[in-house]
Design a protein around this motif. Structure first.
Motif, mmCIF file in Angstrom:
data_model
loop_
_atom_site.group_PDB
_atom_site.id
_atom_site.type_symbol
_atom_site.label_atom_id
_atom_site.label_comp_id
_atom_site.label_asym_id
_atom_site.label_seq_id
_atom_site.Cartn_x
_atom_site.Cartn_y
_atom_site.Cartn_z
ATOM 1 N N ILE A 196 31.173 46.978 51.957
ATOM 2 C CA ILE A 196 29.855 47.260 51.350
ATOM 3 C C ILE A 196 29.302 45.988 50.692
ATOM 4 O O ILE A 196 28.116 45.662 50.840
ATOM 5 C CB ILE A 196 29.962 48.382 50.298
ATOM 6 N N ILE A 197 30.193 45.270 50.000
ATOM 7 C CA ILE A 197 29.768 44.056 49.311
ATOM 8 C C ILE A 197 29.150 43.078 50.307
ATOM 9 O O ILE A 197 28.098 42.476 50.039
ATOM 10 C CB ILE A 197 30.982 43.429 48.580
ATOM 11 N N ALA A 198 29.758 42.974 51.483
ATOM 12 C CA ALA A 198 29.215 42.076 52.507
ATOM 13 C C ALA A 198 27.882 42.602 53.026
ATOM 14 O O ALA A 198 26.896 41.867 53.125
ATOM 15 C CB ALA A 198 30.226 41.918 53.637
ATOM 16 N N ALA A 199 27.836 43.889 53.345
ATOM 17 C CA ALA A 199 26.629 44.454 53.952
ATOM 18 C C ALA A 199 25.439 44.393 52.996
ATOM 19 O O ALA A 199 24.304 44.176 53.422
ATOM 20 C CB ALA A 199 26.893 45.896 54.370
ATOM 21 N N GLU A 200 25.675 44.581 51.713
ATOM 22 C CA GLU A 200 24.580 44.597 50.748
ATOM 23 C C GLU A 200 24.395 43.225 50.092
ATOM 24 O O GLU A 200 23.605 43.102 49.165
ATOM 25 C CB GLU A 200 24.852 45.646 49.660
ATOM 26 N N SER A 201 25.136 42.240 50.553
ATOM 27 C CA SER A 201 25.192 40.913 49.923
ATOM 28 C C SER A 201 25.219 40.994 48.394
ATOM 29 O O SER A 201 24.359 40.432 47.714
ATOM 30 C CB SER A 201 24.078 39.970 50.398
ATOM 31 N N VAL A 202 26.212 41.714 47.899
ATOM 32 C CA VAL A 202 26.412 41.827 46.454
ATOM 33 C C VAL A 202 27.156 40.590 45.978
ATOM 34 O O VAL A 202 28.106 40.143 46.631
ATOM 35 C CB VAL A 202 27.251 43.077 46.129
ATOM 36 N N LYS A 203 26.706 40.022 44.857
ATOM 37 C CA LYS A 203 27.422 38.879 44.279
ATOM 38 C C LYS A 203 28.402 39.406 43.235
ATOM 39 O O LYS A 203 28.002 40.036 42.264
ATOM 40 C CB LYS A 203 26.440 37.922 43.627
ATOM 41 N N ILE A 204 29.678 39.145 43.462
ATOM 42 C CA ILE A 204 30.701 39.727 42.586
ATOM 43 C C ILE A 204 31.915 38.799 42.537
ATOM 44 O O ILE A 204 32.292 38.205 43.546
ATOM 45 C CB ILE A 204 31.079 41.143 43.089
ATOM 46 N N THR A 205 32.514 38.682 41.356
ATOM 47 C CA THR A 205 33.714 37.848 41.239
ATOM 48 C C THR A 205 34.916 38.630 41.766
ATOM 49 O O THR A 205 34.920 39.860 41.715
ATOM 50 C CB THR A 205 33.983 37.470 39.770
ATOM 51 N N ALA A 239 25.868 46.703 40.793
ATOM 52 C CA ALA A 239 24.978 45.877 41.611
ATOM 53 C C ALA A 239 23.537 46.023 41.167
ATOM 54 O O ALA A 239 22.752 45.072 41.225
ATOM 55 C CB ALA A 239 25.123 46.260 43.084
ATOM 56 N N SER A 240 23.173 47.219 40.679
ATOM 57 C CA SER A 240 21.769 47.433 40.306
ATOM 58 C C SER A 240 21.396 46.650 39.062
ATOM 59 O O SER A 240 20.224 46.514 38.742
ATOM 60 C CB SER A 240 21.523 48.929 40.074
ATOM 61 N N MET A 241 22.410 46.153 38.352
ATOM 62 C CA MET A 241 22.095 45.370 37.162
ATOM 63 C C MET A 241 21.582 43.993 37.526
ATOM 64 O O MET A 241 21.116 43.237 36.661
ATOM 65 C CB MET A 241 23.321 45.273 36.253
ATOM 66 N N GLY A 242 21.690 43.649 38.811
ATOM 67 C CA GLY A 242 20.938 42.528 39.350
ATOM 68 C C GLY A 242 21.409 41.150 38.988
ATOM 69 O O GLY A 242 20.623 40.212 38.970
ATOM 70 N N LYS A 243 22.665 40.962 38.654
ATOM 71 C CA LYS A 243 23.143 39.604 38.431
ATOM 72 C C LYS A 243 24.534 39.508 39.042
ATOM 73 O O LYS A 243 24.995 40.443 39.683
ATOM 74 C CB LYS A 243 23.194 39.317 36.921
ATOM 75 N N MET A 244 25.166 38.363 38.832
ATOM 76 C CA MET A 244 26.540 38.198 39.290
ATOM 77 C C MET A 244 27.427 39.234 38.595
ATOM 78 O O MET A 244 27.451 39.310 37.370
ATOM 79 C CB MET A 244 26.999 36.781 38.908
ATOM 80 N N ILE A 245 28.162 40.029 39.383
ATOM 81 C CA ILE A 245 28.991 41.067 38.778
ATOM 82 C C ILE A 245 30.329 40.476 38.346
ATOM 83 O O ILE A 245 31.057 39.895 39.154
ATOM 84 C CB ILE A 245 29.247 42.214 39.769
ATOM 85 N N GLY A 253 20.226 45.298 49.905
ATOM 86 C CA GLY A 253 20.271 44.220 48.922
ATOM 87 C C GLY A 253 19.527 44.595 47.665
ATOM 88 O O GLY A 253 18.589 45.379 47.695
ATOM 89 N N THR A 254 19.965 44.027 46.581
ATOM 90 C CA THR A 254 19.334 44.384 45.322
ATOM 91 C C THR A 254 18.085 43.579 45.079
ATOM 92 O O THR A 254 17.262 43.942 44.268
ATOM 93 C CB THR A 254 20.306 44.137 44.159
#
Lengths: 319, 466
Positions: A171-180, A206-212, B444-445
């Protein structure tokens, strides 16, 4: 175009279901045979029971699955008569698209009382020529023996940390979520084998919109466990019973949480309370007793109030 | 003495109506407006508890204004058709006067349409009644009076009732006002009555004048004098007074056996007694030890109630009542404080106040449950909190709620805790429409933020399409 991720990423085919190979292989065999017995899915929340039932229907019926598949939720339906009425209605018409039978999926079947289950058993028998039942529950022991003996039983295992992590990473890849990386591990840890919870928490973060990072995870998990419960406990400990009770009403009426939901959250949160370890242990015991009484009694609020009164006393000892 | 005093002494003129001067002057003003042509609000709602003169006022008004009367009450079959055929037709064309004379509207004979017990219009027998009433309120050419006990319930079903009517509240008359009215009757009937007797009758009726008159007639049957002993045969009418007595016996009397006995006298279901004791317990037992012991007894009582429900074995009811009365009474170690007043169960009030919110929540949970293949309770406990948090930040998901989950605009606004005309909601409605042009960037967000940029110029229009 966003959706709720638990739905968007719900596996569509049995082969995509994570961590339940022993289940999906047998289900795929049914698809091949185009026949199946009644099934009983048991296992903890968020391990894929509903997903497997949906995927099974899609593979058996392909395009006509919606007409041949009915979902019922035992905890939502008011009484077994409503359930029977819906089943009767559904079973009246023959299966679509040349299928041999229809499927009735009953989720949370363990919410049915023993009497209701007995009635369900007769209904299952009555319509077994046209319908197969797939029952889903957390504990097989809550299902009466006559139903168990008529079903093939499938035990869903709690998902391993690797299972959850692998799925989250897709999911992280598909949604391009930025996460440590450590935040991913944190998510996996708090999910405790419940995929739905893991995905929900990921979407909140992810909805908080910054690096997780780990902080974001704590925040998003905090959202899923409303702090109202904690506030209520602290208010009781500080000695204000009436305010604590008003908060309880707010949680039950406003949030619509059941007594059992609330007591589970209390159970999860009292280790954070400012009381002695001895009191914590006694509180554990008391909480267990109260949960038992909620099941045994008729008015959840009365039982939870007894716990709040107990907390007022514990607080008094620790002040 | 065959005649029913409640009919015999029903006020003949508007001025005779007991108490409620404001209500009387309001309705007179409205009636005067009618004689000058139809006022803006063609219907009036008289609301208030039973037996305090609502129907009497309507009837007196008709006779005083010289209007004919078309009357319907809950005992009539009030389907939409029935209301339409009697009330609307009656009001738009002709009817009979109360003496049976045929009246024509064009001759100036105006007719007052009275829908008594209008809040009882639900259920199968009255199917279609509510829309018919709404139609009547808007289209009538004649004055209409609705009489209700529970205005909230009816107004919730019909916005016409809520917005297009003149609402007149009736207060309960005080005991001394009721006693005065009873005095008028006894004087007229030639009965000598002790002041204390009339006062007791008045208090016993709890503001219900009709009940007081009925009681007066029954205690004075065949007598020409009433003394204090004569009221003893009456059973108390109001449960509330009894519940206050019971609360006293449980919390302050210091006699568990008497508390138990008081519970026999109230004749209420254990679950109702439970609510009362529960409400008052923390205010009465401010000592922590008392509180804990009291709550424990309540908890034990509730277990018996649970077993009654589960096994349908009502033999256990008495143990439940014993625990919540004698048990709670015995839990007290400190001495009582007699200054506090006992409270009515706030839970009942909270539940009735939150009714519409709870309905909204239930509908949202149903839709989400269907979409996410899970139960309402799971939606409430697991999904709702995190979903609300995401919705605050994610425009795309807001649109998806309308498009995919099928939420109504109000339901989305409810989840967002905003009004239906907030920018977030309007934009979501716009985005939920089938895309006409290219849909760039999937998922994407970042998308949420991009989508918020174009200001919703056409937002207004798209709202109407819903």
């Amino acid at each position: 175009m966003n959706e709720i991720w638990t739905e968007r990423y719900r596996p569509k085919a049995l082969s995509e279901v994570v961590g339940q190979k022993h289940v999906t292989e047998r289900l795929e065999a049914y698809v091949k045979m185009k026949n199946m017995p009644h099934l009983l899915f048991t296992g903890p929340a968020g391990t894929g029971k509903t997903t497997c039932a949906l995927a099974l229907a899609k593979e058996l019926y392909s395009d006509s699955w919606k007409g041949n598949f009915m979902e019922l939720n035992a905890s939502d339906e008011r009484g077994i008569d409503v359930v029977r009425g819906k089943i009767k209605e559904f079973a009246r018409t023959s299966p679509l698209g040349g299928a041999g039978f229809k499927i009735i999926f009953m989720d949370e079947a363990d919410a049915l009382t023993t009497d209701a289950q007995a009635a369900l058993r007769r209904t299952m028998e009555k319509y077994s020529r046209i319908c197969r039942f797939v029952l889903s529950c957390n504990y097989a022991s809550k299902i009466i023996d006559p139903i168990q003996s008529r079903c093939a039983i499938f035990r869903f295992r709690p998902l391993t940390q690797d299972d959850v992590k692998g799925f989250l990473e897709r999911i992280i890849a598909a949604e391009s979520v930025k996460i440590t990386p450590d935040a991913v591990d944190g998510l996996v840890h708090v999910a405790r084998g419940d995929m739905r919870r893991a995905v929900n928490s990921l979407q909140v973060a992810a909805s908080m919109g910054k690096m997780i990072d780990m902080d974001t995870i704590y925040q998003s998990v905090g959202i899923a466990n409303p702090e109202e419960v904690m506030n209520m406990l602290e208010t009781a400990i500080s000695g204000n019973f009436v305010s604590a009770r008003n908060m309880l009403d707010e949680i039950m009426i406003g949030y619509g949480l059941s007594g059992q939901d609330i007591i589970k959250q209390i159970h999860n949160s009292f280790f954070d309370l400012a009381i002695s370890d001895g009191d914590k242990v006694r509180l554990m015991d008391k909480t267990g007793e109260i949960e038992f009484r909620i099941i045994e009694g008729s008015n959840e609020r009365i039982q939870l109030e007894a716990l709040l009164a107990y907390l007022v006393m514990v607080g008094g000892n620790n002040r | 003495m065959a005649e029913d005093w409640t009919e015999k002494y029903r006020p003949k003129t508007v001025r005779d109506v007991v108490g409620n001067p404001k209500a009387v002057s309001d309705i007179m003003e409205w009636a005067d407006d009618w004689s000058k042509g139809a006022p803006k609000k063609k219907a009036a709602v008289l609301m208030g508890s039973p037996g305090i003169g609502k129907t009497s006022l309507a009837l007196a008004l008709a006779s005083e204004m010289g209007w004919g009367l078309v009357e319907m009450n809950a005992s009539d079959q009030r389907t939409g058709g029935a209301i339409r055929s009697v009330a609307l037709k009656g009001s738009l064309s002709n009817t009979f006067s109360d003496t049976g004379e045929y009246l024509d509207t064009r001759d100036g004979g105006m007719k007052l349409i009275v829908l008594d017990e209008a809040d009882n219009i639900f259920g199968n027998a009255d199917r279609g009644g509510v829309p018919a009433i709404s139609e009547l309120i808007k289209e009538t050419k004649q004055p209409v009076i609705l009489i209700v006990n529970d205005f909230y319930d009816l107004s919730r079903k019909s916005s016409a009732v809520k917005n297009d009517t003149l609402q007149i509240k009736f207060q309960k008359p005080s005991a001394s006002t009721v006693a005065k009215a009873l005095r008028t009757i006894t004087e007229n009937e030639g009965i000598e009555a002790d002041d204390l007797v009339l006062r007791a009758l008045a208090e016993n009726a709890g503001g219900d004048l009709r009940a007081a008159v009925r009681d007066l007639q029954s205690v004075s049957a065949g007598k020409d004098a009433l003394s204090v002993g004569d009221t003893g045969i009456l059973s108390e009418r109001t449960t509330r007074k009894n519940m206050y007595d019971l609360m006293y016996a449980v919390f302050r009397k210091g006699d568990p056996v008497a508390a138990r006995r008081a519970a026999f006298d109230v004749d209420e279901e254990p679950s109702y007694i439970q609510l009362w004791v529960e409400e008052n317990l923390p205010y009465e037992y401010t000592d922590t030890g008392d509180l804990v012991r009291g709550c424990e007894r309540m908890s034990r009582a509730d277990i018996y109630l649970g077993r009654v429900h589960r096994r349908q074995y009502y033999g256990l009811w008495s143990y439940a009542v014993d625990m919540m009365t004698a048990g709670v009474s015995e839990a007290r170690r400190s001495s009582p404080d007699n200054r506090n007043r006992f409270r009515f169960p706030s839970y009942l009030m909270k539940m009735s106040r939150s009714k519409s919110v709870r309905n909204m929540k239930k509908n949202v949970a149903d839709k989400l449950g269907t979409y996410l293949h899970t139960s309402r309770s799971r939606i409430d406990s697991d999904v709702m909190p995190s979903l609300k948090a995401v919705l605050k930040n994610d425009q795309g998901l807001r649109a998806s709620m309308i498009r995919d989950v099928g939420l109504e605009v109000e339901e989305l606004a409810f989840l967002l805790d905003t009004g239906v005309d907030s920018p977030m909601v309007k934009l979501a409605v716009k985005d939920a429409e089938p895309p006409k042009a290219i849909t760039k960037s999937a998922g994407g967000t970042a998308e949420g933020k991009k989508a918020e940029k174009p200001k919703p110029v056409t937002g207004q229009k798209s709202l109407f399409q819903f």
